[in-house]
Scaffold this motif. Structure first.
Motif, PDB file in Angstrom:
ATOM      1  N   ASN A 175       9.732  -3.981  47.119  1.00  0.00           N
ATOM      2  CA  ASN A 175       9.594  -5.416  47.412  1.00  0.00           C
ATOM      3  C   ASN A 175       8.439  -5.740  48.356  1.00  0.00           C
ATOM      4  O   ASN A 175       8.329  -6.868  48.828  1.00  0.00           O
ATOM      5  N   GLN A 176       7.566  -4.791  48.632  1.00  0.00           N
ATOM      6  CA  GLN A 176       6.546  -5.000  49.649  1.00  0.00           C
ATOM      7  C   GLN A 176       5.483  -6.052  49.296  1.00  0.00           C
ATOM      8  O   GLN A 176       4.770  -6.494  50.190  1.00  0.00           O
ATOM      9  N   LEU A 177       5.360  -6.459  48.055  1.00  0.00           N
ATOM     10  CA  LEU A 177       4.362  -7.493  47.734  1.00  0.00           C
ATOM     11  C   LEU A 177       4.831  -8.907  48.061  1.00  0.00           C
ATOM     12  O   LEU A 177       4.014  -9.831  48.078  1.00  0.00           O
ATOM     13  N   GLN A 178       6.122  -9.071  48.338  1.00  0.00           N
ATOM     14  CA  GLN A 178       6.617 -10.410  48.674  1.00  0.00           C
ATOM     15  C   GLN A 178       5.845 -10.979  49.853  1.00  0.00           C
ATOM     16  O   GLN A 178       5.780 -10.361  50.916  1.00  0.00           O
ATOM     17  N   GLY A 179       5.267 -12.120  49.666  1.00  0.00           N
ATOM     18  CA  GLY A 179       4.595 -12.821  50.756  1.00  0.00           C
ATOM     19  C   GLY A 179       3.178 -12.357  51.050  1.00  0.00           C
ATOM     20  O   GLY A 179       2.519 -12.935  51.908  1.00  0.00           O
ATOM     21  N   ILE A 180       2.687 -11.318  50.362  1.00  0.00           N
ATOM     22  CA  ILE A 180       1.323 -10.852  50.649  1.00  0.00           C
ATOM     23  C   ILE A 180       0.419 -10.877  49.407  1.00  0.00           C
ATOM     24  O   ILE A 180      -0.703 -10.376  49.452  1.00  0.00           O
ATOM     25  N   CYS A 181       0.890 -11.469  48.328  1.00  0.00           N
ATOM     26  CA  CYS A 181       0.100 -11.489  47.087  1.00  0.00           C
ATOM     27  C   CYS A 181      -1.246 -12.185  47.247  1.00  0.00           C
ATOM     28  O   CYS A 181      -2.196 -11.857  46.532  1.00  0.00           O
ATOM     29  N   ASP A 182      -1.331 -13.138  48.144  1.00  0.00           N
ATOM     30  CA  ASP A 182      -2.587 -13.866  48.320  1.00  0.00           C
ATOM     31  C   ASP A 182      -3.475 -13.295  49.420  1.00  0.00           C
ATOM     32  O   ASP A 182      -4.529 -13.861  49.717  1.00  0.00           O
ATOM     33  N   GLU A 183      -3.080 -12.174  49.996  1.00  0.00           N
ATOM     34  CA  GLU A 183      -3.993 -11.466  50.896  1.00  0.00           C
ATOM     35  C   GLU A 183      -5.167 -11.007  50.036  1.00  0.00           C
ATOM     36  O   GLU A 183      -4.961 -10.489  48.927  1.00  0.00           O
ATOM     37  N   PRO A 184      -6.409 -11.214  50.485  1.00  0.00           N
ATOM     38  CA  PRO A 184      -7.575 -10.930  49.631  1.00  0.00           C
ATOM     39  C   PRO A 184      -7.574  -9.538  48.993  1.00  0.00           C
ATOM     40  O   PRO A 184      -7.857  -9.412  47.797  1.00  0.00           O
ATOM     41  N   GLU A 185      -7.253  -8.511  49.752  1.00  0.00           N
ATOM     42  CA  GLU A 185      -7.260  -7.146  49.211  1.00  0.00           C
ATOM     43  C   GLU A 185      -6.236  -6.984  48.082  1.00  0.00           C
ATOM     44  O   GLU A 185      -6.501  -6.327  47.070  1.00  0.00           O
ATOM     45  N   ILE A 186      -5.089  -7.624  48.239  1.00  0.00           N
ATOM     46  CA  ILE A 186      -4.027  -7.544  47.231  1.00  0.00           C
ATOM     47  C   ILE A 186      -4.388  -8.391  46.014  1.00  0.00           C
ATOM     48  O   ILE A 186      -4.300  -7.935  44.873  1.00  0.00           O
ATOM     49  N   ARG A 187      -4.811  -9.633  46.250  1.00  0.00           N
ATOM     50  CA  ARG A 187      -5.112 -10.529  45.128  1.00  0.00           C
ATOM     51  C   ARG A 187      -6.235  -9.967  44.261  1.00  0.00           C
ATOM     52  O   ARG A 187      -6.193 -10.084  43.031  1.00  0.00           O
ATOM     53  N   THR A 188      -7.204  -9.318  44.874  1.00  0.00           N
ATOM     54  CA  THR A 188      -8.291  -8.704  44.102  1.00  0.00           C
ATOM     55  C   THR A 188      -7.728  -7.663  43.133  1.00  0.00           C
ATOM     56  O   THR A 188      -8.125  -7.619  41.961  1.00  0.00           O
ATOM     57  N   LEU A 189      -6.815  -6.847  43.610  1.00  0.00           N
ATOM     58  CA  LEU A 189      -6.205  -5.848  42.728  1.00  0.00           C
ATOM     59  C   LEU A 189      -5.345  -6.509  41.654  1.00  0.00           C
ATOM     60  O   LEU A 189      -5.409  -6.123  40.484  1.00  0.00           O
ATOM     61  N   LEU A 190      -4.545  -7.493  42.037  1.00  0.00           N
ATOM     62  CA  LEU A 190      -3.701  -8.173  41.053  1.00  0.00           C
ATOM     63  C   LEU A 190      -4.562  -8.797  39.956  1.00  0.00           C
ATOM     64  O   LEU A 190      -4.220  -8.721  38.771  1.00  0.00           O
ATOM     65  N   LYS A 191      -5.683  -9.393  40.337  1.00  0.00           N
ATOM     66  CA  LYS A 191      -6.616  -9.956  39.347  1.00  0.00           C
ATOM     67  C   LYS A 191      -7.129  -8.866  38.408  1.00  0.00           C
ATOM     68  O   LYS A 191      -7.253  -9.080  37.206  1.00  0.00           O
ATOM     69  N   SER A 192      -7.434  -7.694  38.970  1.00  0.00           N
ATOM     70  CA  SER A 192      -7.954  -6.607  38.135  1.00  0.00           C
ATOM     71  C   SER A 192      -6.903  -6.123  37.138  1.00  0.00           C
ATOM     72  O   SER A 192      -7.254  -5.552  36.100  1.00  0.00           O
ATOM     73  N   TYR A 193      -5.621  -6.362  37.423  1.00  0.00           N
ATOM     74  CA  TYR A 193      -4.542  -6.024  36.483  1.00  0.00           C
ATOM     75  C   TYR A 193      -4.198  -7.211  35.582  1.00  0.00           C
ATOM     76  O   TYR A 193      -3.204  -7.173  34.863  1.00  0.00           O
ATOM     77  N   PRO A 210      -2.245 -13.436  36.877  1.00  0.00           N
ATOM     78  CA  PRO A 210      -2.876 -14.720  37.203  1.00  0.00           C
ATOM     79  C   PRO A 210      -2.770 -15.106  38.673  1.00  0.00           C
ATOM     80  O   PRO A 210      -1.805 -14.746  39.356  1.00  0.00           O
ATOM     81  N   ASP A 211      -3.759 -15.842  39.147  1.00  0.00           N
ATOM     82  CA  ASP A 211      -3.775 -16.322  40.537  1.00  0.00           C
ATOM     83  C   ASP A 211      -2.569 -17.197  40.865  1.00  0.00           C
ATOM     84  O   ASP A 211      -2.153 -17.260  42.019  1.00  0.00           O
ATOM     85  N   ASP A 212      -2.015 -17.871  39.853  1.00  0.00           N
ATOM     86  CA  ASP A 212      -0.872 -18.747  40.109  1.00  0.00           C
ATOM     87  C   ASP A 212       0.461 -18.009  39.997  1.00  0.00           C
ATOM     88  O   ASP A 212       1.511 -18.623  39.927  1.00  0.00           O
ATOM     89  N   HIS A 213       0.408 -16.675  40.023  1.00  0.00           N
ATOM     90  CA  HIS A 213       1.631 -15.868  39.959  1.00  0.00           C
ATOM     91  C   HIS A 213       1.906 -15.168  41.282  1.00  0.00           C
ATOM     92  O   HIS A 213       0.985 -14.792  42.006  1.00  0.00           O
ATOM     93  N   GLU A 214       3.176 -14.998  41.556  1.00  0.00           N
ATOM     94  CA  GLU A 214       3.673 -14.290  42.736  1.00  0.00           C
ATOM     95  C   GLU A 214       4.453 -13.069  42.250  1.00  0.00           C
ATOM     96  O   GLU A 214       5.066 -13.103  41.188  1.00  0.00           O
ATOM     97  N   VAL A 215       4.434 -12.006  43.035  1.00  0.00           N
ATOM     98  CA  VAL A 215       5.230 -10.817  42.741  1.00  0.00           C
ATOM     99  C   VAL A 215       6.338 -10.742  43.784  1.00  0.00           C
ATOM    100  O   VAL A 215       6.065 -10.691  44.977  1.00  0.00           O
ATOM    101  N   TYR A 216       7.582 -10.761  43.317  1.00  0.00           N
ATOM    102  CA  TYR A 216       8.727 -10.725  44.225  1.00  0.00           C
ATOM    103  C   TYR A 216       9.311  -9.331  44.351  1.00  0.00           C
ATOM    104  O   TYR A 216       9.975  -9.017  45.337  1.00  0.00           O
ATOM    105  N   GLY A 217       9.118  -8.514  43.349  1.00  0.00           N
ATOM    106  CA  GLY A 217       9.630  -7.149  43.361  1.00  0.00           C
ATOM    107  C   GLY A 217       8.988  -6.368  42.238  1.00  0.00           C
ATOM    108  O   GLY A 217       8.486  -6.954  41.274  1.00  0.00           O
ATOM    109  N   MET A 218       8.979  -5.053  42.375  1.00  0.00           N
ATOM    110  CA  MET A 218       8.407  -4.181  41.346  1.00  0.00           C
ATOM    111  C   MET A 218       9.391  -3.051  41.086  1.00  0.00           C
ATOM    112  O   MET A 218      10.254  -2.760  41.916  1.00  0.00           O
TER     113      MET A 218
END
Length: 171
Positions: A119-137, A140-148
């Motif tokens: 659950n560590q991505l909760q609340g940090i998806c828009d941190e630049p380092e994280i969002r850059t990786l999420l974009k590379s996967y 979408p920018d309008d998505h949040e990750v609550y758990g993996m």
């Protein structure tokens, strides 16, 4: 006891995985199980992203560790990481994703795979380092990750069924 109930009662979180890879067929079964989870108003605003390369999983783990100041964080080094994401403005996105994750965990157990909620991505998806990786996967920018879901073959000795704490009352 029927197989479904037995699967629910014997599933355990696994926090140590072998290096054995998970077949594409089994990954597809896990995703199909997620897609059949309940979704509020059947909106299905989720997206499922699957990482299978250790380098990608390691890069995301490292970024999470950097943001959370957790040196050496590795999400238990799984063979597969399933990342459900959901629209930030979806009123039930968190709950929908939780249902999908539970289906993934139960399906994994039925296939002889181990799993654990991350659950560590909760609340940090828009941190630049994280969002850059999420974009590379392609998350979408309008998505949040609550758990993996960290998935793989368990390297742990099978845990005995433990009576769960908690109470209930039937009226």
């Amino acid at each position: 006891m029927n197989n479904v109930i037995e699967n629910i009662l014997t599933r355990r979180s696994v926090r140590s995985f072998t290096d054995q890879s998970v077949s594409r067929e089994n990954i597809e079964i896990l995703i199909k199980s997620a897609l059949y989870a309940p979704s509020a108003r059947n909106l299905q605003t989720w997206k499922f992203t699957v990482l299978t390369r250790k380098s990608d999983i390691g890069e995301l783990s490292s970024a999470i560790g950097n943001v959370l100041n957790r040196t050496g964080y590795d999400m238990y080094d799984p063979a597969v990481l399933i990342i459900p994401s959901n629209k930030k403005d979806s009123p039930y996105g968190r709950e929908d994703n939780a249902c999908a994750l539970e289906n993934i965990f139960l399906a994994a157990h039925s296939l002889g795979l181990g799993s654990v909620w991350i659950n560590q991505l909760q609340g940090i998806c828009d941190e630049p380092e994280i969002r850059t990786l999420l974009k590379s996967y392609e998350i979408p920018d309008d998505h949040e990750v609550y758990g993996m879901a960290a998935i793989g073959y368990s390297s742990e000795v099978s845990a005995k069924a433990v009576e769960k704490a908690g109470t209930f009352k039937i009226i």
